[in-house]
Design an enzyme around this catalytic site. Sequence first.
Site, PDB file in Angstrom:
ATOM      1  N   GLU A 349      12.511   5.934   1.055  1.00  0.00           N
ATOM      2  CA  GLU A 349      13.094   7.736   0.005  1.00  0.00           C
ATOM      3  C   GLU A 349      13.574   7.419  -0.942  1.00  0.00           C
ATOM      4  OE1 GLU A 349      15.283   9.133   4.057  1.00  0.00           O
ATOM      5  OE2 GLU A 349      16.871   7.770   2.856  1.00  0.00           O
ATOM      6  N   TRP A 415       9.637   4.466  11.113  1.00  0.00           N
ATOM      7  CA  TRP A 415      10.726   5.430  11.452  1.00  0.00           C
ATOM      8  C   TRP A 415      10.662   6.978  11.522  1.00  0.00           C
ATOM      9  CZ3 TRP A 415      13.624   8.903   8.323  1.00  0.00           C
ATOM     10  CH2 TRP A 415      13.628   8.878   6.572  1.00  0.00           C
ATOM     11  N   TYR A 440      16.749   6.868  16.356  1.00  0.00           N
ATOM     12  CA  TYR A 440      18.043   6.410  15.529  1.00  0.00           C
ATOM     13  C   TYR A 440      18.976   7.156  16.471  1.00  0.00           C
ATOM     14  CZ  TYR A 440      15.781   6.356  11.141  1.00  0.00           C
ATOM     15  OH  TYR A 440      15.279   5.430  10.629  1.00  0.00           O
ATOM     16  N   GLU A 492      26.469   7.082   8.329  1.00  0.00           N
ATOM     17  CA  GLU A 492      27.478   7.964   7.354  1.00  0.00           C
ATOM     18  C   GLU A 492      28.452   8.554   7.893  1.00  0.00           C
ATOM     19  OE1 GLU A 492      23.805   7.551   7.525  1.00  0.00           O
ATOM     20  OE2 GLU A 492      22.681   8.554   5.772  1.00  0.00           O
TER      21      GLU A 492
HETATM   22  C1  ACM Z   1      15.548   5.764   6.659  1.00  0.00           C
HETATM   23  O1  ACM Z   1      16.263   6.302   8.369  1.00  0.00           O
HETATM   24  N1  ACM Z   1      15.700   6.144   5.408  1.00  0.00           N
HETATM   25  C2  ACM Z   1      15.188   4.258   7.180  1.00  0.00           C
END
Ligand code: ACM
Length: 710
Positions: A349, A415, A440, A492
């Site tokens: 990202e 991912w 996740y 988060e």
């Molecule tokens: C990710 O979830 N940005 C690896």
Amino acid sequence: MRKIFISAVCLLLWAAAGASADTSQGLCSPAPGSPEDIIPVPYSYEMHDGVFILEPGMAFCIKGSEADGAADLASTLLELPYGLVQTDRAAKADIIITVGDGHKGNDANVSDESYRIKVSPKKITIDAPSFAGAFYAVQSIIQMAEYGRVGECGGAGQNQAQSAIQCCTITDSPRFGYRGLHFDVSRHFRSKEFLMKQMDAMALLKLNRMHLHLTDGAGWRLEIDAYPRLTEFAAWRPYRRWSDWWNSERHYCESSTAGAYGGYYTKDDIREILEYAEKRHIEVIPEIEMPGHSDEVTAAYPWMSCNGEQYGNCDICPGKESTYGFLETVLTEVADLFPSGYIHIGGDEASKEAWKTCPDCRKRMEEERLENVDELQSYLIRRIEKFAHSLGKRIIGWDEILQGGLAPDATVMSWRGTEGGIEALKSGHDVIMTPGEYCYLNYTQDAPFKEPVSIGGYATLEKTYSYEPAEPGLDSGQLSHLLGVQGNVWAEYITDDQGAEYMYYPRAFAIAETGWSRPEAKDYADFRERALMMIDVLRDKGYNTFDLANEYGERKESLVPVEHLATGCEVIYGIPYNDKYPASGESSLTDGHLGGWSYGDGRWQGFLTDTDVTVDLGSMQPVHYIGATFMQILSAWVYLPEKVEISISDDGEDFRRVGTIYRDLSDKAEGLYFKTYSVVCNENCRYVRIHAYRQDKEGAWLFTDEIVVN
Ligand code: ACM
Ligand code: ZN
């Protein structure tokens, strides 16, 4: 499978085994712990008649050619609450562990982690080729002992000294060598004690890799001698809640500032963590994120960014030579500290925006003949890989490291689905699968109305369990590079330790079984029973787990198709849907399938604009109801529309409004909400138009699942 019972058979077997368990009134004799109970399912086992009673004072002996290497096993056994003692004399031992000459694997796999257990009424014998296998044999014994505890009725973990274990033979070895859990200690710093506690659970589940996400925009968490500002400053922020910090200016503060929130691991902390890990056969893999997710690096050392400014740069500058000096120094300190053969270098990202206009980046691209910023990222990763090799390490990166060309020896952590992983496998690279949809573990695991606020997504235990990493179409050579699986928990929205454990357990059980057991041996109904038992064990040890026994399940509306006037009718898009969330395309909004809890489940169609769609009913029809449901989940920037106008037409040209419905939920309400914008009417028409007005917010999504007409 658990059966609490006082059965004649059981008592007879115990008597046959010379059991001295007190089965007088008030005490409960559970079914003995058995291989059927173990998570992950062993490779193979056989049940025999009889029961072994584990009781205080029993002796174990560790022998064999590799016994010295398994010295840590003795402390594991002595620390168990079973009152075991150690002896050097096998003839005197109730539990005989032979390390070095034992079972080496199965037809598919030869592995140091394999083991064989034989439980007879008088003795347990364990054979394993190494410490790892013997350690896992002991974990299987512990699981059976936990389930077979004898004492007051009321579930696992009773404080009684005896455990009953079913006589059996277990022959076990793992499917994959890499069975990992990921810990995001950047968004919220977690203490070393927290990590050690999770290692205990990991060991019990035969999980063997702890991936530490040590650096990210929300805070740098590892002491680096050469760059003290990373931990004096970039490890602290003025907000506890990540979302408060994210929605602020995203600044950091000095560690000494009143109210500073954060923390970091000193090198001594890490040494302690590593020592704890080694005893549990867990390899700790450090992640030092680059070149994106690096706001904290550029805040601490602004010369690491393209424009030299402190804030506003999430990427470091791959153009400047000084960047490499920083990274190499950091990686050298990391390599000195962590024994793992890997360093994870992130790679996900990066925005790469600043690189396009940065003179240093442009110069680097010219000199190195790099066509675009993807290739510039690839240049950085390749250079870092070479440097890592000079330190005796290999790199792992998130699947974006494929962009611009993959570094020659890099391992890919897939991912964003499995495509990146498959591409890497096909080009002969090692891969660890961790596709978000399944792995996740920070996604909501049950109906969001009863769950903690999360980042979105929906991954139940069953969904996580259903993941099969060996995709069809890959040959055995390619699959030999599939190292294994990992569950990730991004933090988060997970502020405290209890909240984190809630997300790991029980889904980490599913990761463990996918990583260890043969796919043919997996069965969700059976696994769920075992997971309920393991939840009891973990709760008794003080872990906060999800309440699987009271799972609510999927959004009821999504479970059965709906028939209505518009089912199967053509939808005309005034504004196209967004390509990222097409659901099932142009038929999606009239296919009779309502969405589930997640906007990403393939039933919700997404718009980064207004939603303006017209349904052609094919002919004039009497119509008395028109409605469309939208959702709001702020953590994913999904908002309810401001208003929805519903119009009808006979010819598709002239429309008359039959209703305007307004949002009646705050656009600050966290959590997941659904609202059906609908009208009840008494009309005849052929065309029905829904115009949903998106909130005037940059990046706000609209999601709807079906235009229902009756
Ligand atoms: C990710 O979830 N940005 C690896
Ligand atoms: Zn630059």
